[in-house]
Design a protein around this motif. Structure first.
Motif, PDB file in Angstrom:
ATOM      1  N   GLY A  56       0.812  -1.209   0.000  1.00  0.00           N
ATOM      2  CA  GLY A  56       0.000   0.000   0.000  1.00  0.00           C
ATOM      3  C   GLY A  56       0.843   1.256   0.000  1.00  0.00           C
ATOM      4  N   PRO A  57       0.268   2.395  -0.394  1.00  0.00           N
ATOM      5  CA  PRO A  57       1.061   3.608  -0.588  1.00  0.00           C
ATOM      6  C   PRO A  57       1.513   4.278   0.698  1.00  0.00           C
ATOM      7  CG  PRO A  57      -1.260   4.059  -0.979  1.00  0.00           C
ATOM      8  CD  PRO A  57      -1.132   2.584  -0.779  1.00  0.00           C
ATOM      9  N   GLN A  58       0.845   4.027   1.818  1.00  0.00           N
ATOM     10  CA  GLN A  58       1.198   4.684   3.069  1.00  0.00           C
ATOM     11  C   GLN A  58       2.245   3.866   3.828  1.00  0.00           C
ATOM     12  OE1 GLN A  58      -0.139   7.688   3.544  1.00  0.00           O
ATOM     13  NE2 GLN A  58      -1.234   7.353   1.626  1.00  0.00           N
ATOM     14  N   GLY A  59       3.150   4.561   4.491  1.00  0.00           N
ATOM     15  CA  GLY A  59       4.111   3.879   5.348  1.00  0.00           C
ATOM     16  C   GLY A  59       5.116   3.030   4.615  1.00  0.00           C
ATOM     17  N   ARG A  60       5.348   3.304   3.341  1.00  0.00           N
ATOM     18  CA  ARG A  60       6.317   2.525   2.588  1.00  0.00           C
ATOM     19  C   ARG A  60       7.733   2.812   3.072  1.00  0.00           C
ATOM     20  NH1 ARG A  60       5.075   0.288  -2.252  1.00  0.00           N
ATOM     21  NH2 ARG A  60       6.964  -0.907  -1.828  1.00  0.00           N
ATOM     22  N   ALA A  61       8.565   1.794   3.045  1.00  0.00           N
ATOM     23  CA  ALA A  61       9.969   1.967   3.402  1.00  0.00           C
ATOM     24  C   ALA A  61      10.690   2.739   2.304  1.00  0.00           C
ATOM     25  CB  ALA A  61      10.610   0.602   3.619  1.00  0.00           C
ATOM     26  N   ARG A  62      11.852   3.252   2.657  1.00  0.00           N
ATOM     27  CA  ARG A  62      12.658   3.980   1.680  1.00  0.00           C
ATOM     28  C   ARG A  62      13.500   2.996   0.870  1.00  0.00           C
ATOM     29  NH1 ARG A  62      16.252   7.474   5.188  1.00  0.00           N
ATOM     30  NH2 ARG A  62      17.053   8.227   3.189  1.00  0.00           N
ATOM     31  N   ASP A  74      19.180   4.413  -0.725  1.00  0.00           N
ATOM     32  CA  ASP A  74      19.031   5.690  -0.026  1.00  0.00           C
ATOM     33  C   ASP A  74      19.283   5.517   1.466  1.00  0.00           C
ATOM     34  OD1 ASP A  74      18.386   6.801  -2.439  1.00  0.00           O
ATOM     35  OD2 ASP A  74      16.244   7.066  -2.003  1.00  0.00           O
ATOM     36  N   VAL A  75      18.766   4.433   2.030  1.00  0.00           N
ATOM     37  CA  VAL A  75      18.955   4.173   3.459  1.00  0.00           C
ATOM     38  C   VAL A  75      20.429   3.958   3.783  1.00  0.00           C
ATOM     39  CG1 VAL A  75      18.463   2.529   5.321  1.00  0.00           C
ATOM     40  CG2 VAL A  75      16.631   3.277   3.787  1.00  0.00           C
ATOM     41  N   LEU A  76      21.119   3.166   2.971  1.00  0.00           N
ATOM     42  CA  LEU A  76      22.540   2.904   3.223  1.00  0.00           C
ATOM     43  C   LEU A  76      23.370   4.171   3.065  1.00  0.00           C
ATOM     44  CD1 LEU A  76      23.034  -0.543   1.454  1.00  0.00           C
ATOM     45  CD2 LEU A  76      23.045  -0.095   3.915  1.00  0.00           C
ATOM     46  N   ARG A  77      23.075   4.973   2.069  1.00  0.00           N
ATOM     47  CA  ARG A  77      23.852   6.204   1.838  1.00  0.00           C
ATOM     48  C   ARG A  77      23.670   7.208   2.971  1.00  0.00           C
ATOM     49  NH1 ARG A  77      21.961   5.832  -4.040  1.00  0.00           N
ATOM     50  NH2 ARG A  77      23.758   4.990  -5.158  1.00  0.00           N
ATOM     51  N   ALA A  78      22.550   7.127   3.678  1.00  0.00           N
ATOM     52  CA  ALA A  78      22.299   8.040   4.791  1.00  0.00           C
ATOM     53  C   ALA A  78      23.029   7.639   6.070  1.00  0.00           C
ATOM     54  CB  ALA A  78      20.795   8.119   5.064  1.00  0.00           C
ATOM     55  N   GLU A  79      23.603   6.427   6.096  1.00  0.00           N
ATOM     56  CA  GLU A  79      24.317   5.961   7.285  1.00  0.00           C
ATOM     57  C   GLU A  79      25.697   6.627   7.383  1.00  0.00           C
ATOM     58  OE1 GLU A  79      23.550   3.718   9.779  1.00  0.00           O
ATOM     59  OE2 GLU A  79      21.499   3.771   9.016  1.00  0.00           O
ATOM     60  N   PRO A  80      26.100   7.043   8.591  1.00  0.00           N
ATOM     61  CA  PRO A  80      27.444   7.611   8.750  1.00  0.00           C
ATOM     62  C   PRO A  80      28.546   6.638   8.334  1.00  0.00           C
ATOM     63  CG  PRO A  80      26.103   8.022  10.697  1.00  0.00           C
ATOM     64  CD  PRO A  80      25.328   7.079   9.837  1.00  0.00           C
ATOM     65  N   ASP A  81      28.370   5.360   8.657  1.00  0.00           N
ATOM     66  CA  ASP A  81      29.341   4.339   8.272  1.00  0.00           C
ATOM     67  C   ASP A  81      28.587   3.120   7.749  1.00  0.00           C
ATOM     68  OD1 ASP A  81      31.450   2.630   7.888  1.00  0.00           O
ATOM     69  OD2 ASP A  81      31.726   2.176  10.018  1.00  0.00           O
ATOM     70  N   PRO A  82      28.327   3.062   6.436  1.00  0.00           N
ATOM     71  CA  PRO A  82      27.558   1.930   5.901  1.00  0.00           C
ATOM     72  C   PRO A  82      28.324   0.619   5.849  1.00  0.00           C
ATOM     73  CG  PRO A  82      28.287   3.345   4.116  1.00  0.00           C
ATOM     74  CD  PRO A  82      28.669   4.039   5.401  1.00  0.00           C
ATOM     75  N   LEU A  84      21.557  -8.473  -0.862  1.00  0.00           N
ATOM     76  CA  LEU A  84      22.996  -8.702  -0.676  1.00  0.00           C
ATOM     77  C   LEU A  84      23.810  -7.993  -1.750  1.00  0.00           C
ATOM     78  CD1 LEU A  84      23.000 -12.517   0.227  1.00  0.00           C
ATOM     79  CD2 LEU A  84      23.285 -10.587   1.798  1.00  0.00           C
ATOM     80  N   THR A  85      23.315  -7.989  -2.970  1.00  0.00           N
ATOM     81  CA  THR A  85      24.020  -7.322  -4.063  1.00  0.00           C
ATOM     82  C   THR A  85      24.105  -5.817  -3.820  1.00  0.00           C
ATOM     83  OG1 THR A  85      23.313  -9.008  -5.657  1.00  0.00           O
ATOM     84  CG2 THR A  85      23.996  -6.885  -6.548  1.00  0.00           C
ATOM     85  N   LEU A  86      23.000  -5.205  -3.418  1.00  0.00           N
ATOM     86  CA  LEU A  86      23.016  -3.765  -3.163  1.00  0.00           C
ATOM     87  C   LEU A  86      23.974  -3.410  -2.034  1.00  0.00           C
ATOM     88  CD1 LEU A  86      19.198  -2.980  -3.470  1.00  0.00           C
ATOM     89  CD2 LEU A  86      21.003  -2.275  -5.051  1.00  0.00           C
ATOM     90  N   TRP A  87      23.965  -4.207  -0.950  1.00  0.00           N
ATOM     91  CA  TRP A  87      24.872  -3.910   0.163  1.00  0.00           C
ATOM     92  C   TRP A  87      26.331  -4.059  -0.261  1.00  0.00           C
ATOM     93  CZ3 TRP A  87      28.802  -5.899   3.021  1.00  0.00           C
ATOM     94  CH2 TRP A  87      29.102  -5.240   4.206  1.00  0.00           C
ATOM     95  N   GLN A  88      26.634  -5.133  -0.954  1.00  0.00           N
ATOM     96  CA  GLN A  88      28.018  -5.356  -1.381  1.00  0.00           C
ATOM     97  C   GLN A  88      28.497  -4.237  -2.309  1.00  0.00           C
ATOM     98  OE1 GLN A  88      30.352  -7.076  -0.351  1.00  0.00           O
ATOM     99  NE2 GLN A  88      29.933  -9.250  -0.111  1.00  0.00           N
TER     100      GLN A  88
END
Length: 255
Positions: A178-184, A188-196, A244-248
């Motif tokens: 559903g459109p409400q409360g969707r995760a990011r 984008d979430v990893l790039r926002a981390e100080p140390d990903p 796993l691919t995105l994180w790596q």
């Protein structure tokens, strides 16, 4: 082109060491790969790097190797753990194989409320992981842990780990996705981390996803990062490979 067999061995490796192969490996080397005395073999044990060896003895009764020269120094994999709800046998096998190829350090089956396949043979999954490591030039094996419940996993959470919760549900009425409360988006979430690049865990749910109570619990925890893997709902095995691919690519040993 003749391919040099590559074997994982659970024994110390050093110049001149002699290795007596277990029956299964001896059968593979002699009867499947048709290797004879003097044939080269590469070996690794997850501790001492990779070594060049030769077949010292090969017969129907068994095989032994003579270790000669170190080819590569030992290197590990990034601190990445995959937790997943077991699915059908072939798809669970696929997840373990691909997680090994993609560099997961730990593979942890997790029993959720909607998990449909709770019987997990970790010895068989470890054999699959070993074969995948042998084939993909990995120098260590992942740890394949015994299944735990989601409640136990969260209760025993290591303080320094962050959890990527692959959450595709949203909060819209009736509504998977559903459109409400969707995760990011995950990147984008990893790039926002100080140390990903620090210790992370990826959590993949069962077919049908997490139930509302599990999802609310996960969303409430400070170490959890809810993410989406795109506009389409992925099957569990596809989601594991994608995450796993995105994180790596962003935080692991690919850059």
């Amino acid at each position: 082109m003749v391919t040099t067999p590559r074997l994982y061995v659970d024994a110390p490796l050093d110049d001149g060491a002699e290795l007596i192969l277990p029956r299964e490996q001896a059968h593979y080397l002699v009867n499947v790969m048709r290797r004879e005395a003097g044939s080269p073999v590469r070996v690794f044990n997850g501790r001492d790097g990779e070594w060049q060896a030769v077949v010292a003895d090969a017969s129907r009764k068994g095989a032994s190797l003579q270790v000669e020269t170190r080819l590569r120094e030992q290197v590990g994999v990034p601190p990445l753990r995959l937790c997943f709800a077991p699915v059908k046998k072939a798809r669970t096998d696929f997840i373990v194989e691909k997680a090994t190829e993609l560099g997961a350090a730990v593979i942890q089956p997790v029993i959720t409320r909607r998990t449909q396949s709770e019987r997990v043979r970790t010895d068989r999954l470890m054999a699959l992981a070993t074969e995948a490591a042998e084939q993909t030039e990995r120098l260590c094996l992942p740890v394949v842990s015994e299944p735990v419940t989601l409640e136990r996993l969260l209760a025993d959470w290591p303080e320094d780990h962050r959890l990527i919760f692959c959450d595709e549900a949203g909060d819209g009425e009736g509504a998977w996705g559903g459109p409400q409360g969707r995760a990011r988006p995950m990147l984008d979430v990893l790039r926002a981390e100080p140390d990903p690049s620090g210790p992370w865990t990826v959590l993949i749910g069962p077919e049908g996803g997490f139930d509302d109570a599990e999802r609310a619990r996960l969303r409430s925890l400070p170490f959890v990062r809810a993410v989406t893997l795109g506009p389409r709902i992925l099957r569990a095995d596809t989601a594991a490979v994608a995450a796993l691919t995105l994180w790596q690519a962003l935080a692991g040993d690919w850059p």
